[in-house]
Write a protein that holds these residues in place. Sequence first.
Motif, PDB file in Angstrom:
ATOM      1  N   ASP A 184     -13.381   3.541  12.405  1.00 12.38           N
ATOM      2  CA  ASP A 184     -13.903   4.223  13.601  1.00 12.38           C
ATOM      3  C   ASP A 184     -13.573   3.423  14.861  1.00 12.38           C
ATOM      4  OD1 ASP A 184     -14.957   6.260  12.113  1.00 12.38           O
ATOM      5  OD2 ASP A 184     -17.047   5.579  12.225  1.00 12.38           O
ATOM      6  N   ARG A 185     -13.775   2.088  14.795  1.00 13.94           N
ATOM      7  CA  ARG A 185     -13.511   1.284  16.003  1.00 13.94           C
ATOM      8  C   ARG A 185     -12.017   1.297  16.345  1.00 13.94           C
ATOM      9  NH1 ARG A 185     -15.372  -4.927  16.353  1.00 13.94           N
ATOM     10  NH2 ARG A 185     -13.753  -5.131  14.775  1.00 13.94           N
ATOM     11  N   LEU A 186     -11.166   1.286  15.307  1.00 14.72           N
ATOM     12  CA  LEU A 186      -9.716   1.321  15.577  1.00 14.72           C
ATOM     13  C   LEU A 186      -9.340   2.602  16.320  1.00 14.72           C
ATOM     14  CD1 LEU A 186      -6.889   0.036  15.106  1.00 14.72           C
ATOM     15  CD2 LEU A 186      -6.748   1.426  13.041  1.00 14.72           C
ATOM     16  N   VAL A 244     -11.560  -3.200  24.207  1.00  9.60           N
ATOM     17  CA  VAL A 244     -10.471  -2.594  23.427  1.00  9.60           C
ATOM     18  C   VAL A 244      -9.918  -3.679  22.506  1.00  9.60           C
ATOM     19  CG1 VAL A 244      -8.215  -1.467  23.544  1.00  9.60           C
ATOM     20  CG2 VAL A 244      -9.865  -1.150  25.412  1.00  9.60           C
ATOM     21  N   LYS A 245      -9.791  -3.373  21.232  1.00  6.93           N
ATOM     22  CA  LYS A 245      -9.273  -4.402  20.318  1.00  6.93           C
ATOM     23  C   LYS A 245      -7.742  -4.365  20.391  1.00  6.93           C
ATOM     24  CE  LYS A 245     -10.663  -6.432  15.898  1.00  6.93           C
ATOM     25  NZ  LYS A 245     -10.694  -7.789  16.404  1.00  6.93           N
ATOM     26  N   THR A 246      -7.254  -4.816  21.533  1.00  9.21           N
ATOM     27  CA  THR A 246      -5.830  -4.725  21.840  1.00  9.21           C
ATOM     28  C   THR A 246      -5.051  -5.884  21.235  1.00  9.21           C
ATOM     29  OG1 THR A 246      -4.316  -5.182  23.682  1.00  9.21           O
ATOM     30  CG2 THR A 246      -6.586  -5.640  24.076  1.00  9.21           C
ATOM     31  N   THR A 256     -19.568 -15.060  27.653  1.00 11.93           N
ATOM     32  CA  THR A 256     -19.191 -13.702  27.231  1.00 11.93           C
ATOM     33  C   THR A 256     -19.141 -13.654  25.691  1.00 11.93           C
ATOM     34  OG1 THR A 256     -16.872 -14.283  27.665  1.00 11.93           O
ATOM     35  CG2 THR A 256     -18.041 -12.986  29.352  1.00 11.93           C
ATOM     36  N   GLU A 257     -18.073 -14.249  25.124  1.00  7.63           N
ATOM     37  CA  GLU A 257     -17.944 -14.279  23.658  1.00  7.63           C
ATOM     38  C   GLU A 257     -17.060 -15.467  23.295  1.00  7.63           C
ATOM     39  OE1 GLU A 257     -15.852 -10.827  22.129  1.00  7.63           O
ATOM     40  OE2 GLU A 257     -14.520 -10.772  23.860  1.00  7.63           O
ATOM     41  N   CYS A 258     -16.416 -15.450  22.144  1.00  9.49           N
ATOM     42  CA  CYS A 258     -15.508 -16.544  21.771  1.00  9.49           C
ATOM     43  C   CYS A 258     -14.101 -15.995  21.596  1.00  9.49           C
ATOM     44  CB  CYS A 258     -15.983 -17.204  20.485  1.00  9.49           C
ATOM     45  SG  CYS A 258     -17.547 -18.070  20.643  1.00  9.49           S
ATOM     46  N   SER A 259     -13.165 -16.876  21.242  1.00  6.96           N
ATOM     47  CA  SER A 259     -11.761 -16.448  21.161  1.00  6.96           C
ATOM     48  C   SER A 259     -11.563 -15.359  20.110  1.00  6.96           C
ATOM     49  CB  SER A 259     -10.849 -17.637  20.878  1.00  6.96           C
ATOM     50  OG  SER A 259     -10.875 -17.999  19.519  1.00  6.96           O
ATOM     51  N   HIS A 260     -12.291 -15.437  18.995  1.00  3.92           N
ATOM     52  CA  HIS A 260     -12.180 -14.371  17.992  1.00  3.92           C
ATOM     53  C   HIS A 260     -13.513 -14.116  17.294  1.00  3.92           C
ATOM     54  CE1 HIS A 260     -10.897 -18.162  16.105  1.00  3.92           C
ATOM     55  NE2 HIS A 260     -11.414 -17.698  14.976  1.00  3.92           N
ATOM     56  N   SER A 261     -14.593 -14.269  18.036  1.00  4.98           N
ATOM     57  CA  SER A 261     -15.929 -13.992  17.490  1.00  4.98           C
ATOM     58  C   SER A 261     -16.894 -13.704  18.628  1.00  4.98           C
ATOM     59  CB  SER A 261     -16.469 -15.155  16.661  1.00  4.98           C
ATOM     60  OG  SER A 261     -15.718 -16.313  16.785  1.00  4.98           O
ATOM     61  N   ASN A 262     -18.040 -13.188  18.276  1.00  3.98           N
ATOM     62  CA  ASN A 262     -19.120 -13.022  19.254  1.00  3.98           C
ATOM     63  C   ASN A 262     -20.045 -14.227  19.188  1.00  3.98           C
ATOM     64  OD1 ASN A 262     -18.822  -9.689  18.407  1.00  3.98           O
ATOM     65  ND2 ASN A 262     -18.813 -10.279  20.548  1.00  3.98           N
ATOM     66  N   CYS A 263     -20.731 -14.476  20.285  1.00  3.42           N
ATOM     67  CA  CYS A 263     -21.604 -15.642  20.383  1.00  3.42           C
ATOM     68  C   CYS A 263     -23.009 -15.181  20.781  1.00  3.42           C
ATOM     69  CB  CYS A 263     -21.032 -16.582  21.443  1.00  3.42           C
ATOM     70  SG  CYS A 263     -22.003 -18.075  21.664  1.00  3.42           S
ATOM     71  N   PRO A 313     -17.063  -5.138  21.094  1.00  2.27           N
ATOM     72  CA  PRO A 313     -18.305  -4.766  20.402  1.00  2.27           C
ATOM     73  C   PRO A 313     -18.201  -5.132  18.918  1.00  2.27           C
ATOM     74  CG  PRO A 313     -17.007  -2.808  20.875  1.00  2.27           C
ATOM     75  CD  PRO A 313     -16.250  -3.969  21.458  1.00  2.27           C
ATOM     76  N   GLY A 314     -18.655  -6.311  18.580  1.00  2.00           N
ATOM     77  CA  GLY A 314     -18.478  -6.829  17.226  1.00  2.00           C
ATOM     78  C   GLY A 314     -19.257  -6.009  16.205  1.00  2.00           C
ATOM     79  N   ILE A 315     -18.602  -5.712  15.106  1.00  2.00           N
ATOM     80  CA  ILE A 315     -19.255  -4.964  14.024  1.00  2.00           C
ATOM     81  C   ILE A 315     -20.222  -5.898  13.303  1.00  2.00           C
ATOM     82  CG2 ILE A 315     -18.789  -3.860  11.779  1.00  2.00           C
ATOM     83  CD1 ILE A 315     -16.330  -2.562  13.161  1.00  2.00           C
ATOM     84  N   THR A 316     -19.843  -7.164  13.159  1.00  2.00           N
ATOM     85  CA  THR A 316     -20.737  -8.134  12.504  1.00  2.00           C
ATOM     86  C   THR A 316     -21.995  -8.346  13.352  1.00  2.00           C
ATOM     87  OG1 THR A 316     -18.665  -9.186  11.908  1.00  2.00           O
ATOM     88  CG2 THR A 316     -20.682 -10.324  11.265  1.00  2.00           C
ATOM     89  N   LYS A 317     -21.800  -8.382  14.666  1.00  2.42           N
ATOM     90  CA  LYS A 317     -22.947  -8.541  15.577  1.00  2.42           C
ATOM     91  C   LYS A 317     -23.917  -7.369  15.400  1.00  2.42           C
ATOM     92  CE  LYS A 317     -22.533  -7.583  19.941  1.00  2.42           C
ATOM     93  NZ  LYS A 317     -22.771  -7.315  21.354  1.00  2.42           N
ATOM     94  N   SER A 332     -18.332 -12.944  13.144  1.00  2.00           N
ATOM     95  CA  SER A 332     -17.063 -12.211  13.080  1.00  2.00           C
ATOM     96  C   SER A 332     -16.900 -11.685  11.660  1.00  2.00           C
ATOM     97  CB  SER A 332     -15.879 -13.114  13.428  1.00  2.00           C
ATOM     98  OG  SER A 332     -15.658 -14.021  12.377  1.00  2.00           O
ATOM     99  N   SER A 333     -16.044 -10.675  11.541  1.00  2.00           N
ATOM    100  CA  SER A 333     -15.827 -10.077  10.219  1.00  2.00           C
ATOM    101  C   SER A 333     -15.270 -11.092   9.237  1.00  2.00           C
ATOM    102  CB  SER A 333     -14.839  -8.921  10.328  1.00  2.00           C
ATOM    103  OG  SER A 333     -15.368  -7.960  11.189  1.00  2.00           O
ATOM    104  N   SER A 334     -14.450 -12.009   9.722  1.00  2.00           N
ATOM    105  CA  SER A 334     -13.805 -12.928   8.780  1.00  2.00           C
ATOM    106  C   SER A 334     -14.720 -14.067   8.347  1.00  2.00           C
ATOM    107  CB  SER A 334     -12.515 -13.492   9.367  1.00  2.00           C
ATOM    108  OG  SER A 334     -12.773 -14.054  10.625  1.00  2.00           O
TER     109      SER A 334
HETATM  110  N1  PMP Z   1     -14.729 -10.906  19.772  1.00  2.00           N
HETATM  111  C1  PMP Z   1     -13.406 -11.048  19.602  1.00  2.00           C
HETATM  112  C2  PMP Z   1     -12.554 -11.368  20.791  1.00  2.00           C
HETATM  113  C3  PMP Z   1     -12.828 -10.898  18.322  1.00  2.00           C
HETATM  114  O1  PMP Z   1     -11.494 -11.031  18.154  1.00  2.00           O
HETATM  115  C4  PMP Z   1     -13.669 -10.635  17.216  1.00  2.00           C
HETATM  116  C5  PMP Z   1     -13.103 -10.512  15.819  1.00  2.00           C
HETATM  117  N2  PMP Z   1     -12.318  -9.429  15.647  1.00  2.00           N
HETATM  118  C6  PMP Z   1     -15.044 -10.490  17.439  1.00  2.00           C
HETATM  119  C7  PMP Z   1     -15.539 -10.631  18.726  1.00  2.00           C
HETATM  120  C8  PMP Z   1     -15.986 -10.168  16.305  1.00  2.00           C
HETATM  121  O2  PMP Z   1     -15.857  -8.814  15.947  1.00  2.00           O
HETATM  122  P1  PMP Z   1     -16.158  -8.325  14.470  1.00  2.00           P
HETATM  123  O3  PMP Z   1     -17.528  -8.800  14.141  1.00  2.00           O
HETATM  124  O4  PMP Z   1     -16.085  -6.851  14.547  1.00  2.00           O
HETATM  125  O5  PMP Z   1     -15.129  -8.933  13.593  1.00  2.00           O
END
Ligand code: PMP
Length: 284
Positions: free
Chosen positions: A51-53, A143-145, A175-182, A202-206, A240-242
Amino acid sequence: MKSIAYYNGKTGAPEEMTIPMLDRVCYFGDGVYDATMAAGNTIFLLDEHVDRLYHSAGLIDIQINMTKEELKAILQDMISRTDNRYSFVYFQFTRATAPRSHACPKGFSPNLWITVTPKVFRDFSQPMKLTSMEDQRYLYCNVKTLNLLPNVLAAQKAEAEGCNETVFHRGETVTECSHSNCSILLPGGILKTHPNDCHILPGITKAHMFKACEKLGIPVDETAFTLEELRQADEVIITSSSNLCSFAETFEGKPVGGKAPALLKALQQTMIQEFLDFCGLKSL
Ligand code: PMP
């Protein structure tokens, strides 16, 4: 343990797959992606990631030429070709393969890329070290660009400094992190985190952490917080999802968090349990 890749119907080992130079992702990073973990053949929260994609694609007017159900079937087929205990499932649509021109020429359709790679969660009991960087990204962070240059630079800064993540801030505001929410846990057991707007993904894990908070009676305050609030927080939580739900022990080289370990552990446990239940597992 095996990695496998897909590009517009072709499959193979990721290191052997080739893509056309005119795929617009090469010139412009013109595309959107999403990613999640899988246990065996079960892709965690697949519906939400798909859905997010499609939502990300819609925000930048990429018209995906397959249904969500068709995409899910392809992803399921890809994962079934591996025998990994855990995998990272990554999928992206790029706008088109077309002669280079900033405005995309008409009449071309999107390209679908997928990779499935063996991966395990990092140890949930191991804290993270965090550094920081001014958030100089533009205002499409929702946008997950594939335009991830600032995120790449931030992640590289973390690595160069022996850290696990970089906290982005606009002035004093986190705001957030390089590849996660904070997020932070405050005295009194309140979870505070930046609201979903154009400054963060908008993090799905968050979102799933919010559900865990509800179960545990932790109030959630979606209000941006400052660097100083992070420094003083009871716990600093990285999602984060990972990696699901991690926590920090240092920020900019100084100790941080560590003041609400029981609440933090309950939150982590609730989120891990959701993953196990979803994937039909008894333990990780
Ligand atoms: N913010 C950014 C910039 C990310 O790249 C990610 C990981 N995709 C997240 C937040 C966390 O999002 P999610 O929980 O959906 O993985």
